[in-house]
Design a protein around this motif. Structure first.
Motif, PDB file in Angstrom:
ATOM      1  N   LEU A  49       0.825  -1.209   0.000  1.00 18.34           N
ATOM      2  CA  LEU A  49       0.000   0.000   0.000  1.00 18.34           C
ATOM      3  C   LEU A  49       0.861   1.262   0.000  1.00 18.34           C
ATOM      4  O   LEU A  49       0.536   2.246  -0.681  1.00 18.34           O
ATOM      5  N   ILE A  50       1.950   1.222   0.761  1.00 13.64           N
ATOM      6  CA  ILE A  50       2.864   2.378   0.769  1.00 13.64           C
ATOM      7  C   ILE A  50       3.469   2.570  -0.617  1.00 13.64           C
ATOM      8  O   ILE A  50       3.549   3.693  -1.134  1.00 13.64           O
ATOM      9  N   LEU A  51       3.881   1.464  -1.237  1.00 13.29           N
ATOM     10  CA  LEU A  51       4.483   1.553  -2.569  1.00 13.29           C
ATOM     11  C   LEU A  51       3.451   1.990  -3.606  1.00 13.29           C
ATOM     12  O   LEU A  51       3.766   2.784  -4.512  1.00 13.29           O
ATOM     13  N   ALA A  52       2.218   1.485  -3.484  1.00 10.79           N
ATOM     14  CA  ALA A  52       1.166   1.879  -4.424  1.00 10.79           C
ATOM     15  C   ALA A  52       0.860   3.370  -4.309  1.00 10.79           C
ATOM     16  O   ALA A  52       0.608   4.047  -5.312  1.00 10.79           O
ATOM     17  N   ASN A  53       0.877   3.895  -3.103  1.00  6.30           N
ATOM     18  CA  ASN A  53       0.606   5.319  -2.901  1.00  6.30           C
ATOM     19  C   ASN A  53       1.672   6.194  -3.552  1.00  6.30           C
ATOM     20  O   ASN A  53       1.388   7.318  -3.980  1.00  6.30           O
ATOM     21  N   ALA A  54       2.897   5.648  -3.647  1.00  3.20           N
ATOM     22  CA  ALA A  54       3.986   6.411  -4.274  1.00  3.20           C
ATOM     23  C   ALA A  54       4.121   6.105  -5.763  1.00  3.20           C
ATOM     24  O   ALA A  54       4.942   6.736  -6.446  1.00  3.20           O
ATOM     25  N   GLN A  55       3.348   5.164  -6.264  1.00  4.85           N
ATOM     26  CA  GLN A  55       3.470   4.745  -7.656  1.00  4.85           C
ATOM     27  C   GLN A  55       2.906   5.802  -8.610  1.00  4.85           C
ATOM     28  O   GLN A  55       1.790   6.281  -8.440  1.00  4.85           O
ATOM     29  N   GLY A  56       3.699   6.154  -9.608  1.00  6.79           N
ATOM     30  CA  GLY A  56       3.230   7.083 -10.620  1.00  6.79           C
ATOM     31  C   GLY A  56       2.439   6.376 -11.706  1.00  6.79           C
ATOM     32  O   GLY A  56       2.269   5.153 -11.687  1.00  6.79           O
ATOM     33  N   GLN A  57       1.952   7.153 -12.658  1.00  7.66           N
ATOM     34  CA  GLN A  57       1.210   6.570 -13.774  1.00  7.66           C
ATOM     35  C   GLN A  57       2.128   5.652 -14.573  1.00  7.66           C
ATOM     36  O   GLN A  57       3.300   5.931 -14.779  1.00  7.66           O
ATOM     37  N   ASN A  58       1.594   4.533 -15.015  1.00  7.28           N
ATOM     38  CA  ASN A  58       2.386   3.560 -15.764  1.00  7.28           C
ATOM     39  C   ASN A  58       1.506   2.888 -16.809  1.00  7.28           C
ATOM     40  O   ASN A  58       0.334   3.245 -16.963  1.00  7.28           O
ATOM     41  N   GLN A  59       2.062   1.930 -17.516  1.00  4.22           N
ATOM     42  CA  GLN A  59       1.333   1.309 -18.624  1.00  4.22           C
ATOM     43  C   GLN A  59       0.155   0.462 -18.165  1.00  4.22           C
ATOM     44  O   GLN A  59      -0.675   0.052 -18.979  1.00  4.22           O
ATOM     45  N   TRP A  60       0.062   0.167 -16.864  1.00  2.00           N
ATOM     46  CA  TRP A  60      -1.029  -0.667 -16.361  1.00  2.00           C
ATOM     47  C   TRP A  60      -2.046   0.103 -15.524  1.00  2.00           C
ATOM     48  O   TRP A  60      -3.219  -0.243 -15.523  1.00  2.00           O
ATOM     49  N   THR A  61      -1.602   1.103 -14.781  1.00  2.55           N
ATOM     50  CA  THR A  61      -2.504   1.800 -13.860  1.00  2.55           C
ATOM     51  C   THR A  61      -2.281   3.308 -13.919  1.00  2.55           C
ATOM     52  O   THR A  61      -1.252   3.790 -14.417  1.00  2.55           O
ATOM     53  N   ALA A  62      -3.246   4.030 -13.367  1.00 10.06           N
ATOM     54  CA  ALA A  62      -3.051   5.457 -13.136  1.00 10.06           C
ATOM     55  C   ALA A  62      -2.157   5.650 -11.916  1.00 10.06           C
ATOM     56  O   ALA A  62      -1.774   4.674 -11.247  1.00 10.06           O
ATOM     57  N   ALA A  63      -1.826   6.881 -11.630  1.00 11.43           N
ATOM     58  CA  ALA A  63      -1.005   7.153 -10.449  1.00 11.43           C
ATOM     59  C   ALA A  63      -1.774   6.792  -9.182  1.00 11.43           C
ATOM     60  O   ALA A  63      -3.000   6.876  -9.131  1.00 11.43           O
ATOM     61  N   HIS A  64      -1.053   6.369  -8.173  1.00  9.34           N
ATOM     62  CA  HIS A  64      -1.616   6.002  -6.871  1.00  9.34           C
ATOM     63  C   HIS A  64      -2.748   4.972  -6.999  1.00  9.34           C
ATOM     64  O   HIS A  64      -3.879   5.210  -6.554  1.00  9.34           O
ATOM     65  N   PRO A  65      -2.482   3.827  -7.594  1.00 12.76           N
ATOM     66  CA  PRO A  65      -3.550   2.839  -7.801  1.00 12.76           C
ATOM     67  C   PRO A  65      -3.998   2.210  -6.491  1.00 12.76           C
ATOM     68  O   PRO A  65      -3.277   2.230  -5.484  1.00 12.76           O
ATOM     69  N   GLY A  66      -5.193   1.640  -6.497  1.00 18.58           N
ATOM     70  CA  GLY A  66      -5.659   0.870  -5.359  1.00 18.58           C
ATOM     71  C   GLY A  66      -4.898  -0.439  -5.256  1.00 18.58           C
ATOM     72  O   GLY A  66      -4.184  -0.847  -6.181  1.00 18.58           O
TER      73      GLY A  66
END
Length: 424
Positions: free
Chosen positions: A56-73
């Motif tokens: 969850l911490i990593l997802a909150n810091a995740q930017g937009q990528n080829q699979w999800t938008a930024a901060h995915p669930g």
């Protein structure tokens, strides 16, 4: 008849039984919360809570990528990378013709991902109407729990103490790649099937192994490695038959299972060849994932790791390529010697046969890169060796180290940063 005992009257017999029961100690009732399976499940759930926090911490810091938008669930984040390939398989199946990057060389496609795991996810979706990411995570988590339970039973079957067996489960649940137990990957299902297969092999329940080997071979590439394990098992039982009987029934079943496992290991590549019309469809597809490293090459058994050693040391580190090959040979030699150490020998011959066979299989066909950490997961029986020392300081330190390595694996391999070239 003369001399025959006179049967006791029913009332007298009942009275004697009541007196006998009074003399016996009352049965010991173990509370359900202290049973072995509750301890194992408690460890598994606690470890999943910790890993979920990391994700969850990593997802909150995740930017937009080829699979999800930024901060995915959580569930969307858990279904990236190969999870998307399994999703494609579940929806569209497999291509009838192989896609190419230039009309000649096969590019990445769904044939690299076997149907066992997405089939289970699809079944759960059909029964519950869950979205793909949620169903995939649920299937992985459930199989992970099952694997932890059987791993404990396997170690107890091998005469490891309850304390060592439970701590081995702790290491199993917090290992650096253990987040795969709650991600949309086939590893969780495969490890469950593998630990079940090893338990049945140690118990010499050959008939029960046939369906397990079948499903396992269509979940992850495994049939050939397990067939080699069975070949070593048969040979060992033959040479020790004077001290450990090897009856005809066991000979027929074990040899049949060995052949069956080998055929199961070849079934998926054969099916890919039949559907696409190219008998090298599966290997060409697998080779596409190493093309960014060393270009398009043919599969030469036992060449991949030497090619990788030369590439990592020569291209990435700027060191002489031969130095990488020397390091690889030393690592392989140390690994081989370790299999004969007293601590590893406590695993018994069958688990050591599997470790040797799977390591040989990896050496023969896989190219070393960031996915190698995940591919080492089937060597999990070695965790029992690390669990033997009973020092609290040692055990606490090992758990902290594993959790730190878990965070490192998630940061390097799972989080997506631009044009990421370090897939899990």
């Amino acid at each position: 008849m003369p001399g025959s005992p006179v049967p006791a009257a029913p009332e007298e017999a009942a009275r004697e039984q009541r007196l006998l029961e009074r003399e016996l100690p009352p049965p010991i009732i173990v509370p359900w919360w202290s049973r072995w399976w509750m301890r194992v499940l408690a460890v598994y759930v606690a470890s999943r809570v910790v890993t979920t926090t990391f994700l969850l911490i990593l997802a909150n810091a995740q930017g937009q990528n080829q699979w999800t938008a930024a901060h995915p669930g959580y569930f969307d984040f858990a279904a990236i990378w190969d999870g998307r390939w399994y999703n494609i398989v579940s929806i569209a199946g497999y291509p009838a013709s192989l896609p190419t990057v230039d009309g000649v060389h096969v590019t990445e496609n769904a044939w690299a991902f076997m149907p066992g795991y997405p089939a289970f996810v699809n079944l759960l979706q059909f029964l519950t109407r869950m979205p793909w990411p949620v169903a995939a995570v649920f299937v992985s988590a459930a199989f992970g729990a099952g694997a932890a339970l059987i791993f404990y039973l396997l170690l107890r079957r091998l005469n490891f103490s309850a304390s060592t067996s439970l701590f081995a489960v702790v290491l199993f649940c917090v290992a650096p790649v253990s987040p795969l137990f709650q991600l949309a990957y086939a590893e969780s299902m495969y490890i469950f099937l593998l630990v079940l297969a090893l338990y049945l092999l140690v118990d010499r329940r050959y008939v029960a192994l046939f369906p397990v080997v079948t499903i396992m071979a269509f979940t992850r590439p495994s049939g050939l490695a397990f067939a080699l394990t069975l070949a070593l098992h048969v040979a060992y039982r033959w040479f020790t038959r004077r001290t450990d009987p090897f009856p005809v029934r066991d000979r027929v079943l074990s040899i049949s299972l060995m052949v069956f496992s080998g055929l199961a290991g070849l079934a998926w590549p054969a099916l890919a060849g039949i559907v696409t019309g190219s008998w090298t469809a599966y290997t060409d597809t697998e080779l596409a994932w190493r093309a960014p490293y060393i270009g398009y090459v043919h599969l030469v058994p036992f060449a991949s790791w030497f090619q990788g050693a030369d590439w990592w040391f020569g291209y990435m580190l700027g060191l002489p390529g031969w130095l990488g090959i020397v390091c690889l040979v030393l690592i392989l030699a140390i690994f081989a010697i370790t299999l004969f150490s007293p601590a590893v020998r406590r695993l018994g011959v069958d688990l050591r046969f599997w470790i040797a066979a799977y390591a040989l299989y990896l050496l023969a066909v896989f190219f070393p890169q960031s996915s190698t950490f995940r591919l080492l997961m089937p060597l999990f029986p070695l965790l029992a060796v690390l669990a033997i020392p009973r020092s609290r300081f040692y055990r606490s330190g090992l758990v902290v180290l594993f959790l730190a390595l878990q965070v490192g694996w998630l940061l390097v391999c799972w989080g997506v940063d631009g044009l990421d070239w370090s897939p899990p």
